[in-house]
Scaffold this motif. Structure first.
Motif, PDB file in Angstrom:
ATOM      1  N   ALA A  92       0.713  -1.349   0.114  1.00  0.00           N
ATOM      2  CA  ALA A  92      -0.112   0.127  -0.497  1.00  0.00           C
ATOM      3  C   ALA A  92       1.019   1.475   0.003  1.00  0.00           C
ATOM      4  O   ALA A  92       0.488   2.523  -0.060  1.00  0.00           O
ATOM      5  CB  ALA A  92      -0.677  -0.281   1.244  1.00  0.00           C
ATOM      6  N   GLY A  93       2.352   1.266   0.522  1.00  0.00           N
ATOM      7  CA  GLY A  93       3.080   2.146   0.295  1.00  0.00           C
ATOM      8  C   GLY A  93       2.705   3.001   1.748  1.00  0.00           C
ATOM      9  O   GLY A  93       2.016   2.534   2.279  1.00  0.00           O
ATOM     10  N   PRO A  94       4.262   3.413   2.047  1.00  0.00           N
ATOM     11  CA  PRO A  94       4.753   4.429   3.794  1.00  0.00           C
ATOM     12  C   PRO A  94       3.132   5.582   3.396  1.00  0.00           C
ATOM     13  O   PRO A  94       2.763   6.096   5.117  1.00  0.00           O
ATOM     14  CB  PRO A  94       5.613   4.510   3.207  1.00  0.00           C
ATOM     15  CG  PRO A  94       5.866   4.533   2.028  1.00  0.00           C
ATOM     16  CD  PRO A  94       5.425   3.597   1.102  1.00  0.00           C
ATOM     17  N   GLU A  95       2.885   5.872   2.420  1.00  0.00           N
ATOM     18  CA  GLU A  95       2.176   7.177   2.811  1.00  0.00           C
ATOM     19  C   GLU A  95       0.065   6.571   3.363  1.00  0.00           C
ATOM     20  O   GLU A  95      -0.193   7.456   3.637  1.00  0.00           O
ATOM     21  CB  GLU A  95       1.540   8.007   1.116  1.00  0.00           C
ATOM     22  CG  GLU A  95       0.952   6.792   0.151  1.00  0.00           C
ATOM     23  CD  GLU A  95       2.134   5.630  -0.337  1.00  0.00           C
ATOM     24  OE1 GLU A  95       1.578   6.002  -1.686  1.00  0.00           O
ATOM     25  OE2 GLU A  95       3.075   6.096   0.159  1.00  0.00           O
ATOM     26  N   VAL A  96      -0.312   5.827   3.671  1.00  0.00           N
ATOM     27  CA  VAL A  96      -0.815   5.506   4.231  1.00  0.00           C
ATOM     28  C   VAL A  96      -0.818   5.617   5.898  1.00  0.00           C
ATOM     29  O   VAL A  96      -1.915   5.927   6.257  1.00  0.00           O
ATOM     30  CB  VAL A  96      -0.976   3.407   3.877  1.00  0.00           C
ATOM     31  CG1 VAL A  96      -0.125   2.861   4.749  1.00  0.00           C
ATOM     32  CG2 VAL A  96      -2.413   2.569   3.781  1.00  0.00           C
ATOM     33  N   PHE A  97       0.177   5.800   6.448  1.00  0.00           N
ATOM     34  CA  PHE A  97       0.215   5.875   7.097  1.00  0.00           C
ATOM     35  C   PHE A  97       0.201   7.362   7.422  1.00  0.00           C
ATOM     36  O   PHE A  97      -0.320   8.084   8.111  1.00  0.00           O
ATOM     37  CB  PHE A  97       1.990   6.009   7.911  1.00  0.00           C
ATOM     38  CG  PHE A  97       1.894   4.474   8.277  1.00  0.00           C
ATOM     39  CD1 PHE A  97       1.389   3.219   9.318  1.00  0.00           C
ATOM     40  CD2 PHE A  97       2.915   3.452   7.266  1.00  0.00           C
ATOM     41  CE1 PHE A  97       1.642   2.711   9.050  1.00  0.00           C
ATOM     42  CE2 PHE A  97       3.031   2.541   7.729  1.00  0.00           C
ATOM     43  CZ  PHE A  97       2.320   1.246   8.430  1.00  0.00           C
ATOM     44  N   ASP A  98       0.236   8.006   6.412  1.00  0.00           N
ATOM     45  CA  ASP A  98       0.240   9.673   6.257  1.00  0.00           C
ATOM     46  C   ASP A  98      -1.334   9.817   6.482  1.00  0.00           C
ATOM     47  O   ASP A  98      -2.045  11.312   7.138  1.00  0.00           O
ATOM     48  CB  ASP A  98       0.946  10.594   5.669  1.00  0.00           C
ATOM     49  CG  ASP A  98       2.560  10.140   5.352  1.00  0.00           C
ATOM     50  OD1 ASP A  98       2.311   9.994   6.700  1.00  0.00           O
ATOM     51  OD2 ASP A  98       3.093  10.827   4.593  1.00  0.00           O
ATOM     52  N   ARG A  99      -2.721   9.090   5.864  1.00  0.00           N
ATOM     53  CA  ARG A  99      -3.710   9.235   5.538  1.00  0.00           C
ATOM     54  C   ARG A  99      -4.288   8.438   6.477  1.00  0.00           C
ATOM     55  O   ARG A  99      -5.859   9.114   6.303  1.00  0.00           O
ATOM     56  CB  ARG A  99      -3.872   8.263   3.909  1.00  0.00           C
ATOM     57  CG  ARG A  99      -2.885   9.661   2.904  1.00  0.00           C
ATOM     58  CD  ARG A  99      -3.101   8.771   1.586  1.00  0.00           C
ATOM     59  NE  ARG A  99      -2.089   9.664   0.486  1.00  0.00           N
ATOM     60  CZ  ARG A  99      -2.413   8.850  -0.728  1.00  0.00           C
ATOM     61  NH1 ARG A  99      -2.669   8.097  -0.820  1.00  0.00           N
ATOM     62  NH2 ARG A  99      -1.430   9.879  -1.404  1.00  0.00           N
ATOM     63  N   GLY A 111      -7.798  -4.377  -3.519  1.00  0.00           N
ATOM     64  CA  GLY A 111      -6.671  -3.554  -3.640  1.00  0.00           C
ATOM     65  C   GLY A 111      -7.630  -1.892  -3.034  1.00  0.00           C
ATOM     66  O   GLY A 111      -6.212  -1.320  -2.732  1.00  0.00           O
ATOM     67  N   ALA A 112      -8.397  -2.435  -3.267  1.00  0.00           N
ATOM     68  CA  ALA A 112      -8.409  -0.593  -2.350  1.00  0.00           C
ATOM     69  C   ALA A 112      -9.139   0.105  -1.463  1.00  0.00           C
ATOM     70  O   ALA A 112      -9.646  -0.689  -0.496  1.00  0.00           O
ATOM     71  CB  ALA A 112      -9.486   0.081  -3.794  1.00  0.00           C
ATOM     72  N   VAL A 113      -8.270   0.947  -0.660  1.00  0.00           N
ATOM     73  CA  VAL A 113      -8.483   0.500   0.513  1.00  0.00           C
ATOM     74  C   VAL A 113      -9.108   2.127   0.978  1.00  0.00           C
ATOM     75  O   VAL A 113      -9.086   3.695   0.245  1.00  0.00           O
ATOM     76  CB  VAL A 113      -7.300   0.822   1.807  1.00  0.00           C
ATOM     77  CG1 VAL A 113      -7.438   1.511   3.037  1.00  0.00           C
ATOM     78  CG2 VAL A 113      -6.205   0.122   1.578  1.00  0.00           C
ATOM     79  N   THR A 122      -4.199   2.498  -2.650  1.00  0.00           N
ATOM     80  CA  THR A 122      -4.424   1.706  -3.650  1.00  0.00           C
ATOM     81  C   THR A 122      -2.864   0.307  -3.181  1.00  0.00           C
ATOM     82  O   THR A 122      -2.389   0.539  -3.976  1.00  0.00           O
ATOM     83  CB  THR A 122      -4.106   2.153  -5.192  1.00  0.00           C
ATOM     84  OG1 THR A 122      -5.543   3.394  -5.391  1.00  0.00           O
ATOM     85  CG2 THR A 122      -4.468   0.769  -5.991  1.00  0.00           C
ATOM     86  N   ALA A 123      -4.240  -0.701  -3.328  1.00  0.00           N
ATOM     87  CA  ALA A 123      -2.936  -1.748  -2.503  1.00  0.00           C
ATOM     88  C   ALA A 123      -3.014  -2.683  -3.835  1.00  0.00           C
ATOM     89  O   ALA A 123      -3.862  -3.294  -4.250  1.00  0.00           O
ATOM     90  CB  ALA A 123      -2.830  -2.258  -1.048  1.00  0.00           C
ATOM     91  N   ARG A 124      -2.265  -4.334  -3.625  1.00  0.00           N
ATOM     92  CA  ARG A 124      -2.230  -5.451  -4.337  1.00  0.00           C
ATOM     93  C   ARG A 124      -3.804  -6.517  -3.454  1.00  0.00           C
ATOM     94  O   ARG A 124      -3.158  -6.423  -1.692  1.00  0.00           O
ATOM     95  CB  ARG A 124      -1.189  -5.970  -4.399  1.00  0.00           C
ATOM     96  CG  ARG A 124      -1.582  -7.319  -4.901  1.00  0.00           C
ATOM     97  CD  ARG A 124       0.182  -8.061  -5.602  1.00  0.00           C
ATOM     98  NE  ARG A 124       0.715  -7.967  -4.415  1.00  0.00           N
ATOM     99  CZ  ARG A 124       1.786  -8.674  -4.159  1.00  0.00           C
ATOM    100  NH1 ARG A 124       2.333  -9.346  -4.947  1.00  0.00           N
ATOM    101  NH2 ARG A 124       2.570  -9.396  -3.282  1.00  0.00           N
ATOM    102  N   ALA A 125      -4.673  -6.410  -3.797  1.00  0.00           N
ATOM    103  CA  ALA A 125      -5.297  -8.037  -3.098  1.00  0.00           C
ATOM    104  C   ALA A 125      -4.574  -8.731  -3.078  1.00  0.00           C
ATOM    105  O   ALA A 125      -4.348  -9.958  -4.395  1.00  0.00           O
ATOM    106  CB  ALA A 125      -6.627  -8.052  -4.195  1.00  0.00           C
TER     107      ALA A 125
END
Length: 399
Positions: A92-99, A111-113, A122-125
């Motif tokens: 999902a990438g490190p930016e998920v922690f900012d959001r 894969g959508a959060v 946008t991640a991988r299921a």
């Protein structure tokens, strides 16, 4: 076990939903999650132990900032999560922690959060097919990892030669181990079953109990009292202070040359901590401690023996684990094998059975002698008469 199910929100949107529980560090996830949570983590190559802790907590989904399977090792965690029916979205990438903040309601659809109506990542299921494909690729690269492991083993042997070969540096503990069996307990997947399996051994042989990290809390919860607790000083996996105070010895692993401040947190709690300067893992340090103090037998609870588990659990400590097992050799027995080797001490029922068998054998032997035959001839009419009398009484009682 809680299995994730797809649901629909008040707006009719599909996906698995739950409050976010954000934890970047996953060295220990025990007690950090509750049933229905969405775990937001950053864990490359998740191991099976961490995955099982998430399953036991009852999370419905896992959002991982990093790849669950990087391809370096055939790690077992993702496979375990998918088998349990938990929705997994990785990379999902490190930016998920900012959001995403702790407690934010999340909805994961493939894969959508989403956080409300906002797409936050946008991640991988991670599906069964994806896991099988990635695990196959990871296993194909195992040879190169084993080459690296060989180099690491050489370096570890160089650093810890005195400890491995001569037991130098092992702290002097108050618990007497020489000549006694020892059980070293590590909290991991399936370790409770192993502990139950050796219950007769623990009850009858009364071994020294050495607990590693939070296994001390679990041992107390199972009705045992650890004699020695081995912990890593700079760790989030420490047992409770109450359990540490009950142990006769508390051994703290510290880096070589570390200052006295490494054990000060324990001293402030009124706990006398013994320093053990080594680069071995906590589990291996506990085994080496028992070996150096001349234990008659060491039983490992919660330790991993297969190649996949060996590589999956403690990748940074492979050399330590491998060389420690070589050092202990036949003195170390896996708890899963112990019930097949140890059936318990002789009990009264065993003696009673042997006595009955002996009496029957004696009667059979005597009955074929002239004297025995005479006894049989004299007893036979009496037995026949008593049997007939009993039958007549029973018939008289019938309507």
């Amino acid at each position: 076990m809680k299995f994730a199910v797809r649901s629909r929100s008040a707006h009719g949107l599909a996906g698995v939903q739950g409050p976010a529980r954000v934890h970047r560090r996953t060295a220990n996830v025990q007690g950090r999650f509750r049933a229905g949570d969405v775990a937001v983590l950053d864990h490359v190559d998740m191991d099976r132990e961490t995955a099982q802790a998430l399953i036991d907590a009852g999370v419905v989904a896992v959002v991982n900032a990093s790849p669950m399977i990087s391809g370096r090792y055939a790690n077992l965690g993702p496979e375990r999560l998918v088998e349990a029916g938990i929705v997994v979205a990785d990379s999902a990438g490190p930016e998920v922690f900012d959001r995403v903040k702790d407690g934010t309601p999340l909805r994961i659809d493939g894969g959508a959060v989403h956080a409300g109506d906002t797409l936050v990542a946008t991640a991988r299921a991670l599906t069964d097919e994806v896991v099988r494909d990635e695990m196959g690729k990871a296993r194909s690269g195992l040879a190169s990892q084993l080459e690296s492991f060989t180099h690491n083993s050489t370096e570890f042997l160089r650093r810890e030669e005195a400890l491995l070969l001569h037991g130098n540096g092992v702290p002097a503990i108050a618990t007497e181990i020489a000549g006694r069996p020892v059980v070293v307990a590590v909290r991991s997947h399936g370790w409770e079953e192993e502990l139950r399996g050796i219950k007769p051994f623990v009850r009858e042989q009364r071994p020294v109990l050495i607990a590693v990290d939070r296994a001390a809390d679990a041992l107390v919860g199972a009705g045992h009292k650890p004699d020695v607790v081995v912990v890593t000083g700079a760790s989030d996996d420490l047992p409770s202070a109450a359990v540490l105070r009950k142990a006769r010895d508390v051994v703290v692993l510290v880096e070589r040359g570390a200052s006295r401040t490494a054990t000060e947190p324990f001293e402030r709690l009124g706990i006398r901590a013994l320093r053990f300067e080594t680069t071995a893992t906590t589990e291996d340090a506990a085994l080496l401690l028992a070996s150096a103090r001349e234990a008659s037998l060491i039983v490992g609870v919660g330790m991993h023996a297969t190649l996949e588990e060996f590589l999956d659990r403690r990748r940074s400590g492979l050399a330590s684990t491998f060389l420690t097992r070589l050092k202990l050799g036949p003195d170390l027995v896996d708890a899963a094998a112990l019930p097949r080797l140890y059936d318990g001490a002789v009990r009264p029922r065993h003696l009673a059975g042997a006595l009955v068998a002996g009496v029957l054998a004696l009667v059979a032997a005597v009955s074929v002698t002239p004297v025995g035959q005479q006894w049989v001839d004299e007893l036979a009419p009496r037995v026949t008469s008593a049997t007939s009398h009993l039958i007549d009484n029973v018939e008289g009682m019938l309507p």
